[in-house]
Scaffold this motif. Structure first.
Motif, PDB file in Angstrom:
ATOM      1  N   GLY A   1      36.376  39.818  42.632  1.00 44.84           N
ATOM      2  CA  GLY A   1      37.621  39.540  44.019  1.00 44.84           C
ATOM      3  C   GLY A   1      37.930  38.400  43.410  1.00 44.84           C
ATOM      4  O   GLY A   1      39.261  37.331  43.917  1.00 44.84           O
TER       5      GLY A   1
ATOM      6  N   GLY B   1      30.448  37.517  45.218  1.00 45.06           N
ATOM      7  CA  GLY B   1      31.354  37.344  46.398  1.00 45.06           C
ATOM      8  C   GLY B   1      31.764  36.766  47.323  1.00 45.06           C
ATOM      9  O   GLY B   1      31.810  36.088  48.204  1.00 45.06           O
TER      10      GLY B   1
ATOM     11  N   GLY C   1      36.116  42.809  39.939  1.00 42.31           N
ATOM     12  CA  GLY C   1      35.792  43.904  41.730  1.00 42.31           C
ATOM     13  C   GLY C   1      35.239  43.223  42.604  1.00 42.31           C
ATOM     14  O   GLY C   1      35.493  43.044  43.934  1.00 42.31           O
TER      15      GLY C   1
ATOM     16  N   LEU D   1      39.818  50.806  42.063  1.00 45.01           N
ATOM     17  CA  LEU D   1      39.584  48.967  42.131  1.00 45.01           C
ATOM     18  C   LEU D   1      39.832  47.648  42.357  1.00 45.01           C
ATOM     19  O   LEU D   1      39.288  46.815  42.638  1.00 45.01           O
TER      20      LEU D   1
ATOM     21  N   SER E   1      42.647  47.078  48.604  1.00 50.42           N
ATOM     22  CA  SER E   1      41.843  47.175  48.356  1.00 50.42           C
ATOM     23  C   SER E   1      41.134  45.580  47.851  1.00 50.42           C
ATOM     24  O   SER E   1      40.191  45.230  48.250  1.00 50.42           O
ATOM     25  N   ALA E   2      42.172  44.822  47.305  1.00 55.21           N
ATOM     26  CA  ALA E   2      42.324  43.506  47.384  1.00 55.21           C
ATOM     27  C   ALA E   2      41.803  42.755  49.033  1.00 55.21           C
ATOM     28  O   ALA E   2      40.796  41.639  48.415  1.00 55.21           O
TER      29      ALA E   2
ATOM     30  N   ARG F   1      37.425  43.717  49.257  1.00 55.90           N
ATOM     31  CA  ARG F   1      36.704  43.282  48.496  1.00 55.90           C
ATOM     32  C   ARG F   1      34.834  44.113  48.193  1.00 55.90           C
ATOM     33  O   ARG F   1      34.238  44.072  48.218  1.00 55.90           O
TER      34      ARG F   1
END
Lengths: 267, 313
Positions: free
Chosen positions: B179, A110, B177, A59, A76-77, A80
């Motif tokens: 971001g 997010g 996680g 992760l 992966s960045a 997300r």
């Protein structure tokens, strides 16, 4: 457009040559594998084998010495929003001033981006996710007043709220009651039906065959990876668990004799 | 009550009142996040670390300029934070021990420099020792303007970034996680703590300033299970203590404002500890007693039922 098609065909998680060290001690060495689409994958290995480290490095939560991690064909960045994460329950302080619904809404942070607060839409979605893990009645409960299993289910609901395509779970079955274990299994099956991929760090060897389509045997290096029926063998387990070969062997024999799936203790 | 009015009408006291209120408010708000991140002692470390910064600023400039002192204190505070971060990252020492080491060595250096200043021929060093224990009465309009700006910035930032700070305080791993730039948010929060500590030093001094961060937050936690309410209450408690401190010290000549504010906060904490719903000592005692009574009642019922059963048989 191109990226979407790529994302559909590229493996949910592809790790190549991953090495991680804490101070000088290597915790993961040259780990490479690719998760297949739409499967439940168990990660199994002894204590200190680097199971949680693998998840955190995948992760991007901890720095890696070497190697590459790709999620649906991209680093992966940048992916997300496609990853849902269930950390270990002990990783947070459950005396934090907040309720279950609020924690589940964190799964939407997010998507919300900077500054925007969760609103009615997020609340509705969070309630749905709580209902999916059988916790609808506990939405307004202060999180310290939940049992361990209920707390685990809140974490799962939060990951569901992320609406991801790859789920990564760090020991969701550790120390939970039977009701929660059943709820988690139901949820994993549902995620699989929806075509999502789930990687689960798992401790209980007795239930591996029952729960997971594929299994990754890990002890610093990848010991074996493949379909559970082919890979989850006594020989491979002995190799993974090293010194406890005799113990496992004996357990396995007993298990075969009685035909019960509850013989093997926690690794 | 008359004294309260006289305080409100006296222009000099007005500045001090406003200053102490703002100080209590912004340290209360930012203190909540520090407390929930288990960094309560960070404020104490930063405050103690500020002393050598202030002394060096004085030795270099030769003047007692509050602005320069704040710069010196801020730089020293940042150095201390980096020091703690460096020690915890590159050694096996845990953060509490690292804070202890950094706090005491910076404070020791500060005292050495302070003594040095007092024994050498700096013309106007008198009053520098006020930074040890603070002197709210020495606040003037320009100081309060700085406090106003700082408080506004901190309160605005905590409102805008409430969601982010909440996630950072509850589950930094998950936040990463998702971001969110955890390191950046962490530094920002730390920067706010440094700033509120530095503006608080003048009023309550390096020794007591940590109380402004810790006590209101801990008190507020007793009254609510919601972070938003906790932050509001904590700010309110801080501001209220500032008012009480200023009022009491304006009525009695020999009472120092800052320390009285801190004592007012301690009183509020005591009340919260005792009377807080559910978490308070009284509430806990009552629920315990209730549970005991219910249990006794049940046992008595069972005893009578089984007693009857025995007779019937």
């Amino acid at each position: 457009m191109q990226r979407t098609t790529e994302a559909l065909t590229a493996p949910p998680l592809a790790i190549s040559g991953l090495s991680v060290a804490y101070q000088k001690k290597p915790v993961l060495r040259n780990v490479s594998f690719q998760l297949p689409h739409g499967e439940l994958v168990g990660v199994v290995g002894p204590n200190g084998a680097g199971k949680s480290t693998l998840i955190k490095a995948a992760l991007g939560l901890i720095p890696k010495l070497a190697g590459e991690v790709q999620v649906f064909g991209a680093p992966s960045a940048s992916q997300r929003k496609l990853i849902g994460y269930v950390p270990q329950r002990e990783s947070v302080d459950w005396d934090f001033p907040t309720n279950a619904l609020d924690v589940v809404m964190m799964g939407r942070y997010g998507h919300l981006g900077w500054f925007r607060r969760p609103g009615a839409k997020e609340k509705r979605l969070a309630l749905e996710c709580l209902a999916k893990v059988g916790m609808a009645d506990y939405a307004n409960r202060q999180i310290s007043q939940l049992s361990g299993g209920q707390q685990q289910r809140v974490f799962l609901a939060r990951a569901l709220a992320q609406d991801a395509r790859l789920y990564v779970m760090d020991e969701p079955f550790a120390g939970v009651d039977a009701a929660t274990e059943k709820a988690i299994i139901g949820l994993l099956q549902e995620l699989k039906r929806e075509g999502k991929t789930v990687m689960v760090v798992h401790h209980d060897l007795a239930t591996v065959k029952e729960y997971f389509d594929s299994v990754l045997l890990l002890n610093v290096e990848v010991q074996a990876f493949g379909k559970t029926a082919e890979v989850f063998t006594t020989a491979n387990l002995a190799q993974t668990y090293g010194g406890r070969f005799a113990y496992l062997n004996q357990q396995d024999a007993e298990m075969n004799e009685s035909g019960a799936a509850s013989g093997i203790g926690r690794g | 009550m008359e004294s309260f009015w006289s305080m409100l009408t006296d222009p000099n006291a007005q500045w001090i009142l406003l200053g102490c209120m703002l100080l209590g408010l912004c340290s209360g708000v930012i203190g909540c996040f520090a407390y929930l991140r288990k960094q309560s002692l960070m404020g104490d470390t930063l405050a103690h670390a500020a002393l050598p910064g202030i002394c060096i600023a004085f030795m270099l400039s030769g003047t007692k300029s509050i602005g320069l002192f704040l710069v010196g204190a801020g730089i020293a505070g940042l150095l201390a934070t980096f020091g703690i971060g460096w020690i915890t990252r590159y050694s096996r020492i845990k953060s509490d021990a690292a804070m202890g080491i950094v706090l005491s060595s910076f404070f020791g250096l500060g005292i050495v420099l302070l003594t040095q200043i007092q024994h050498s021929n700096y013309g106007n060093q008198s009053g520098l020792d006020k930074f040890l224990f603070g002197q709210a009465a020495s606040m003037i309009g320009s100081d309060v303007t700085i406090m106003l700006i700082v408080s506004l910035v901190i309160v605005a930032a905590c409102t805008l970034l409430f969601k982010e700070f909440k996630l950072l305080s509850f589950d930094p791993g998950f936040a990463k996680g998702l971001g969110f730039p955890i390191a950046l948010l962490d530094q920002l929060l730390m920067f706010f703590i440094v700033v509120s500590v530095v503006i608080g030093i003048q009023a309550v001094g390096v020794v007591l300033v940590a109380a402004l961060l810790i006590t209101p937050a801990v008190s507020a936690r007793y009254w609510t299970d919601r972070l938003g309410v906790m932050v509001l209450l904590s700010g309110l408690f801080g501001a209220l203590s500032g008012v009480v401190g200023t009022w009491l010290s304006s009525t009695t000549v020999s009472l120092p404002t800052g320390p009285v504010s801190v004592l007012a906060q301690t009183l509020l904490f005591g009340l919260s500890l005792l009377l807080g719903p559910r978490r308070g000592l009284l509430a806990k005692r009552l629920t315990h007693r209730k549970a005991k009574l219910v249990l006794q009642e049940e046992q008595r019922m069972r005893a009578t039922v089984s007693g009857k059963g025995g007779v019937d048989a």
